[in-house]
Design an enzyme around this catalytic site. Structure first.
Site, PDB file in Angstrom:
ATOM      1  CG  HIS A  77     -14.908  11.754 -29.033  1.00 26.87           C
ATOM      2  ND1 HIS A  77     -13.869  12.379 -29.691  1.00 26.87           N
ATOM      3  CD2 HIS A  77     -16.004  12.511 -29.247  1.00 26.87           C
ATOM      4  CE1 HIS A  77     -14.327  13.472 -30.279  1.00 26.87           C
ATOM      5  NE2 HIS A  77     -15.609  13.572 -30.027  1.00 26.87           N
ATOM      6  CG  MET A  99      -3.595  14.406 -28.939  1.00 32.73           C
ATOM      7  SD  MET A  99      -5.328  14.756 -29.319  1.00 32.73           S
ATOM      8  CE  MET A  99      -5.829  15.468 -27.774  1.00 32.73           C
ATOM      9  CG  ASN A 135      -9.353  10.022 -19.610  1.00 29.16           C
ATOM     10  OD1 ASN A 135     -10.435   9.595 -19.256  1.00 29.16           O
ATOM     11  ND2 ASN A 135      -9.205  11.189 -20.196  1.00 29.16           N
ATOM     12  CB  ALA A 182     -18.483  12.079 -18.698  1.00 30.47           C
ATOM     13  CD  GLU A 183     -12.817  13.003 -21.101  1.00 26.95           C
ATOM     14  OE1 GLU A 183     -11.640  12.605 -21.099  1.00 26.95           O
ATOM     15  OE2 GLU A 183     -13.146  14.127 -21.545  1.00 26.95           O
ATOM     16  CG  ASP A 240     -13.815  10.285 -32.857  1.00 25.41           C
ATOM     17  OD1 ASP A 240     -13.744  11.497 -33.137  1.00 25.41           O
ATOM     18  OD2 ASP A 240     -12.947   9.690 -32.201  1.00 25.41           O
TER      19      ASP A 240
HETATM   20  C1  GRF Z   1      -9.460  14.574 -22.457  1.00 27.67           C
HETATM   21  O1  GRF Z   1     -10.581  15.419 -22.598  1.00 27.67           O
HETATM   22  C2  GRF Z   1      -9.551  13.454 -23.466  1.00 27.67           C
HETATM   23  O2  GRF Z   1     -10.875  13.035 -23.723  1.00 27.67           O
HETATM   24  C3  GRF Z   1      -8.968  14.098 -24.676  1.00 27.67           C
HETATM   25  O3  GRF Z   1      -7.851  14.803 -24.188  1.00 27.67           O
HETATM   26  C4  GRF Z   1      -8.166  15.296 -22.884  1.00 27.67           C
HETATM   27  C5  GRF Z   1      -6.996  15.083 -21.938  1.00 27.67           C
HETATM   28  O4  GRF Z   1      -6.923  13.716 -21.657  1.00 27.67           O
HETATM   29  N1  GRF Z   1      -8.633  13.131 -25.677  1.00 27.67           N
HETATM   30  P1  GRF Z   1      -5.810  13.174 -20.576  1.00 27.67           P
HETATM   31  O5  GRF Z   1      -5.866  14.092 -19.383  1.00 27.67           O
HETATM   32  O6  GRF Z   1      -4.457  13.230 -21.235  1.00 27.67           O
HETATM   33  O7  GRF Z   1      -6.243  11.771 -20.244  1.00 27.67           O
END
Ligand code: GRF
Length: 214
Positions: free
Chosen positions: A110, A91, A14, A180-181, A151
């Site tokens: 999310h 996280m 992301n 999506a993301e 969330d």
């Molecule tokens: C993604 O699905 C995100 O929505 C979730 O962790 C996954 C990995 O995210 N929180 P990224 O590749 O570290 O951005």
């Protein structure tokens, strides 16, 4: 120019979507000024460094108490004087003091359509495992402002993704990220950076916007 701090924990896909969108001009009036991870092994840190962006790790393991970690984590974020804090695969449970410091200036992605498959215990692959277990036909992703709940903050954008026969949690996670993301996170940031997003009575308003086009 909107200063953005991105908080990460893992692969950073992301974050990469955000950096690529800034480079391509899909996001204007914004710059990523810092990337912070709680995990020293997060590949997201490498992605930031390759892009010439300050990448810092503040790990709970390096602090005697959770409170000390949270203080350092907040201090590092504030050191960048961001106008927007973006949780991108982050996280860390953001402490109330930090949420309050960035009220309606902190967003999260999310990997489901809130209020479905969200809340405590719904993160990463677990979300997609539950989606497959329930047998829903449509899932997706949500970008929302962060409040003190899990969330539960005001929703900015959502995008639906169909579940397919034979999907595993890993295949579904990848499709939700790709379809999506990686689309709605940059879109939300661009809208915020260009002053088109506001929150009224706990609901997000986006000026001159047609939903469903991205
Ligand atoms: C993604 O699905 C995100 O929505 C979730 O962790 C996954 C990995 O995210 N929180 P990224 O590749 O570290 O951005």
């Amino acid at each position: 120019m909107l200063r953005i701090a991105v908080l990460v924990s893992g692969g950073g896909t992301n974050l990469q979507a955000i950096l690529d969108a800034i480079d391509s001009g899909k996001i204007t009036n914004a710059e990523v000024v810092g990337v912070l991870s709680n995990n020293p092994n997060a590949y997201a840190l490498e992605r930031a460094r390759k892009h010439g962006i300050e990448a810092v790790c503040v790990s709970p393991r390096d602090y005697p108490t959770r409170a000390a970690f949270e203080e350092a984590y907040l201090a590092q974020t504030e050191s960048w004087t961001p106008g927007l804090v973006v949780l991108a695969g982050c996280m860390v449970v953001i402490p109330e003091k930090m949420v309050n410091a960035f009220k309606n200036r902190m967003i999260n992605i999310h990997p489901a359509l809130i209020p479905s498959f969200c809340g405590k215990g719904y993160y990463g692959l677990h979300v997609h495992e539950k989606v497959l277990e329930r047998g829903v036909r449509v899932t997706g992703a949500t970008v929302h402002f962060v409040d003190i709940g899990t969330d539960t903050g005001p929703i900015i954008l959502q995008k639906a993704v169909y579940v397919q026969e034979g999907d595993t949690p890993e295949i579904l996670q990848r499709r939700v990220m790709e379809q999506a993301e990686w689309k709605i996170m940059p879109e939300a940031i661009n809208l915020i950076a260009n002053g088109r997003v506001s929150v009224e009575d706990g609901k997000v308003k986006i000026s001159n916007y047609t939903f469903g086009e991205i």
